[in-house]
Write an enzyme that holds these catalytic residues in place. Structure first.
Site, short mmCIF file in Angstrom:
data_model
loop_
_atom_site.label_atom_id
_atom_site.label_comp_id
_atom_site.label_asym_id
_atom_site.label_seq_id
_atom_site.Cartn_x
_atom_site.Cartn_y
_atom_site.Cartn_z
N SER A 62 -75.42 106.90 83.37
CA SER A 62 -75.14 107.70 82.18
C SER A 62 -76.19 107.46 81.09
CB SER A 62 -73.73 107.42 81.64
OG SER A 62 -73.62 106.12 81.11
N ASN A 63 -76.69 106.23 80.98
CA ASN A 63 -77.77 105.99 80.01
C ASN A 63 -79.05 106.70 80.43
OD1 ASN A 63 -77.17 104.09 77.68
ND2 ASN A 63 -76.17 103.03 79.39
N ARG A 67 -86.88 87.88 96.07
CA ARG A 67 -87.03 88.81 94.93
C ARG A 67 -88.44 89.35 94.83
NH1 ARG A 67 -82.62 88.95 91.54
NH2 ARG A 67 -81.23 87.18 91.73
N MET A 121 -79.28 96.40 87.52
CA MET A 121 -78.52 95.16 87.60
C MET A 121 -79.19 94.06 88.44
SD MET A 121 -76.26 96.04 85.49
CE MET A 121 -74.98 94.80 85.50
N LEU A 156 -85.18 90.56 87.15
CA LEU A 156 -86.59 90.75 87.50
C LEU A 156 -87.37 89.47 87.19
CD1 LEU A 156 -87.01 94.34 86.05
CD2 LEU A 156 -87.04 93.71 88.48
N HIS A 207 -78.62 96.46 76.79
CA HIS A 207 -77.66 95.43 77.18
C HIS A 207 -76.38 95.63 76.37
CE1 HIS A 207 -76.30 91.65 78.82
NE2 HIS A 207 -75.92 91.29 77.61
N THR A 251 -88.78 90.62 78.47
CA THR A 251 -89.67 89.49 78.72
C THR A 251 -89.10 88.75 79.93
OG1 THR A 251 -88.39 88.10 77.22
CG2 THR A 251 -90.27 89.27 76.26
N LEU A 273 -84.05 86.23 80.70
CA LEU A 273 -82.97 87.22 80.86
C LEU A 273 -82.40 87.67 79.51
CD1 LEU A 273 -81.07 88.68 82.92
CD2 LEU A 273 -79.48 86.77 82.55
N GLU A 293 -74.28 103.38 73.24
CA GLU A 293 -75.49 103.21 74.06
C GLU A 293 -76.21 104.54 74.21
OE1 GLU A 293 -75.14 100.90 77.70
OE2 GLU A 293 -73.31 99.97 76.98
C1 GAR Z 1 -74.35 100.07 80.66
O1 GAR Z 1 -73.22 99.69 79.90
C2 GAR Z 1 -75.49 99.10 80.41
O2 GAR Z 1 -75.56 98.63 79.10
C3 GAR Z 1 -75.14 98.00 81.35
O3 GAR Z 1 -74.66 98.62 82.52
C4 GAR Z 1 -74.07 99.88 82.15
C5 GAR Z 1 -74.71 100.97 82.99
O4 GAR Z 1 -74.07 102.19 82.82
N1 GAR Z 1 -76.26 97.17 81.62
C6 GAR Z 1 -76.19 95.86 81.86
O5 GAR Z 1 -75.15 95.26 81.90
C7 GAR Z 1 -77.52 95.22 82.11
N2 GAR Z 1 -77.38 93.80 82.18
P1 GAR Z 1 -74.80 103.55 83.24
O6 GAR Z 1 -75.26 103.37 84.69
O7 GAR Z 1 -73.73 104.57 83.12
O8 GAR Z 1 -75.94 103.75 82.32
#
Ligand code: GAR
Length: 200
Positions: free
Chosen positions: A14-15, A66, A91, A94, A110, A142, A145, A175
């Site tokens: 969604s982001n 990795r 997720m 890196l 985040h 960076t 994490l 977000e």
């Molecule tokens: C979002 O809430 C984002 O902030 C989070 O995962 C979700 C993804 O949603 N990211 C993390 O937790 C990164 N550590 P989306 O796939 O609908 O954008």
């Protein structure tokens, strides 16, 4: 000069959608690819539906290696020659080997008010701590994490009776506003942080 933006996702994206939809008109950037570590990520089809090239590099065959996964990911995205890489619900952690070549060109969103709650389960941790506000942060990536210079934050209240799910939904709405606002500014060369007003 129009900046070329790549977006890394792991899930529904969604982001990613909010970023892609924002890059029109006089926006200084355009999306050039979406990539995922999960071939089943719902966001890949959504990206294709918007005419964006979408690729998957499954991390699972690489096991704990990795560096090998990151080498394959780098190879897959290299042809798109992105100037800026946006992590949008990506997720996988890196390593420095992947992050360093993108120094100053990679962003992440985040779901917490960093430096609070790096890592996972941010909403449950905010509720358990009795926090009265929560939110999200966009920062430069960076090797550490969920660290790196903060480029923007949005805040929401934590309401009585909130569960991690209800709080996550409230934060996610912000977000979708914050990340496009930061990217627009960043792609224009302006790293002044964006602080969104709390929703009324
Ligand atoms: C979002 O809430 C984002 O902030 C989070 O995962 C979700 C993804 O949603 N990211 C993390 O937790 C990164 N550590 P989306 O796939 O609908 O954008």
């Amino acid at each position: 000069m129009t900046r070329r933006v790549g977006i890394l996702i792991s899930g529904g994206g969604s982001n990613m959608l909010s970023l892609v939809r924002s890059m029109t008109g006089d926006h200084p950037a355009r999306p050039v690819f979406v990539a995922s570590n999960d071939p089943g990520a719902g966001g890949l089809e959504k990206a294709r539906g918007l005419g964006i090239q979408a690729v998957a590099v499954d991390h699972r065959p690489f096991g704990k290696d990795r560096a090998a996964f990151e080498a394959a990911l780098s190879e897959a995205i290299a042809p798109y020659e992105a100037d800026i890489l946006c992590l949008a619900g990506f997720m996988r952690v890196l390593t420095a080997g992947f992050v360093e070549p993108w120094a100053g060109r990679m962003l992440n969103i985040h779901p917490s008010l960093l430096p609070k709650y790096r890592g996972l389960d941010t909403h449950a941790r905010a509720i358990a701590a009795g926090d009265t506000e929560a939110g999200c942060t966009v920062h430069e990536v960076t090797p550490a994490l969920d660290d790196g210079p903060i480029l923007g934050q949005a805040r929401v209240p934590v309401l009585p009776g909130d569960t991690p799910g209800t709080l996550a939904a409230r934060v996610l709405e912000q977000e979708h506003l914050l990340y496009p606002a930061v990217l627009r500014r960043y792609a224009a060369g302006d790293r002044t942080p964006v602080f969104l007003p709390a929703p009324v």
